[in-house]
Design a protein around this motif. Structure first.
Motif, short mmCIF file in Angstrom:
data_model
loop_
_atom_site.label_atom_id
_atom_site.label_comp_id
_atom_site.label_asym_id
_atom_site.label_seq_id
_atom_site.Cartn_x
_atom_site.Cartn_y
_atom_site.Cartn_z
N GLY A 25 10.13 -22.96 -31.78
CA GLY A 25 9.53 -24.22 -32.54
C GLY A 25 8.46 -24.76 -31.65
N LEU A 26 7.97 -24.07 -30.65
CA LEU A 26 6.94 -24.84 -29.82
C LEU A 26 5.79 -24.11 -29.81
CD1 LEU A 26 9.26 -24.81 -26.57
CD2 LEU A 26 8.79 -26.81 -28.05
N GLU A 27 4.41 -24.98 -29.69
CA GLU A 27 3.04 -24.75 -29.71
C GLU A 27 2.65 -24.47 -28.32
OE1 GLU A 27 1.31 -23.45 -31.96
OE2 GLU A 27 2.56 -23.54 -33.67
N PRO A 28 2.17 -23.44 -27.79
CA PRO A 28 1.69 -23.54 -26.45
C PRO A 28 0.80 -24.62 -26.16
CG PRO A 28 1.59 -21.26 -27.30
CD PRO A 28 1.87 -22.32 -28.46
N GLY A 29 -0.21 -24.90 -26.98
CA GLY A 29 -1.17 -26.21 -26.68
C GLY A 29 -0.47 -27.50 -26.24
N ALA A 30 0.66 -27.67 -27.26
CA ALA A 30 1.40 -28.92 -27.22
C ALA A 30 2.19 -28.98 -25.85
CB ALA A 30 2.25 -29.00 -28.24
N ALA A 73 -0.45 -29.73 -23.04
CA ALA A 73 -0.90 -31.06 -23.28
C ALA A 73 0.38 -32.17 -22.86
CB ALA A 73 -1.03 -31.49 -24.88
N GLU A 74 1.50 -31.95 -23.15
CA GLU A 74 2.61 -32.79 -22.64
C GLU A 74 2.70 -32.60 -20.95
OE1 GLU A 74 7.19 -33.48 -23.46
OE2 GLU A 74 6.43 -31.64 -23.31
N VAL A 75 2.49 -31.50 -20.45
CA VAL A 75 2.41 -31.61 -18.95
C VAL A 75 1.23 -32.23 -18.47
CG1 VAL A 75 2.18 -29.93 -16.78
CG2 VAL A 75 3.73 -29.36 -18.71
#
Length: 256
Positions: free
Chosen positions: A206-211, A214-216
């Motif tokens: 349920g994760l998007e690589p870009g997100a 971006a969080e990191v």
């Protein structure tokens, strides 16, 4: 600190020591980067080294068909434990340390990817590596990227950190050998290629690589400060150790 040598084992392209290596080099430690995936030969023993750093990788600790050098890495880790040589296993490196010393690794029921909170065990407050961090910050966050986890610690290991999804995030064996399931070495640029390679597995979580990247990026400064200090503390432990010629010699072939 100058003159101390660290063997760094890299398991695949794109999983190098990153800011960890930069901090150690800045301290004057000599980095001997061994890339068995690219054809480098691992040393038979740790005679020439003051420290051992075993990095992560997409393979698991039992995947010898994919990474035929893993048995030799486990031998070196057992030797490091026998000598109490300053050692750090990161992610796959921790899993290899677990297996090498009689613990058990399993597939994680809930894999961890991206930024994650770490809970501190009481033992961390007096641990040589973690105490300087936990004295300053009771809330630790780190980058995670793992589908395997330590299910059973090696006998005598001291638990240091945990998380909501992963019981064993960090532990110590003896006085100078550590394993961490998270990635203190990486920042956003380092994991950008991981996200591109793991699009399918991330979507399954349920994760998007870009997100994730971006969080990191949003916490990059804090991560650089916190885990850069961690790297420097480990570097001090390496530099202050007895050195390769002061240790008792036990041939690696005789290790269990």
């Amino acid at each position: 600190m100058s003159g101390a040598r660290v063997l760094v084992v890299e398991h695949e392209d794109g999983t190098g020591p990153a800011q960890f290596g930069e901090r150690l080099t800045d301290q004057g430690l000599a980095i001997d980067l061994c890339r068995p995936w690219a054809g480098d030969t691992l040393p038979r023993t740790l005679d020439a080294y003051h420290g051992l750093l075993v990095l992560g990788g997409s393979m698991g600790p039992y995947d010898e068909d994919q990474a035929p050098w893993l048995p030799q890495v486990r031998k070196l880790l057992r030797q490091a434990v026998t000598w109490d040589l300053p050692t750090l296993g990161i992610c796959l490196g921790m899993e290899l340390l677990t297996v090498a010393c009689g613990g058990e690794v399993r597939h994680a029921a809930l894999p961890e990817v991206g930024l994650n909170d770490l809970t501190i065990h009481q033992a961390a407050f007096t641990d040589p590596l973690f105490a300087p961090l936990v004295d300053q910050d009771s809330r630790l966050r780190a980058v995670q990227w793992h589908w395997e986890e330590t299910a059973t610690l090696p006998e005598g290991a001291v638990a240091l950190l945990t998380s909501e999804r992963c019981t064993h995030q960090a532990y110590r064996i003896g006085t100078a050998v550590w394993g961490v399931q998270f990635h203190p070495e990486v920042l956003a640029d380092d994991i950008r290629t991981w996200g591109a390679a793991d699009v399918g597995p991330l979507h399954a979580l349920g994760l998007e690589p870009g997100a994730v990247v971006a969080e990191v990026e949003r916490e990059e400064t804090r991560l650089r400060t916190l885990w850069g200090a961690f790297a420097e503390q480990w570097g001090r432990i390496v530099a202050d150790g007895p050195g390769p010629f002061a240790r008792q010699r036990i041939p690696v072939e005789r290790l269990p």
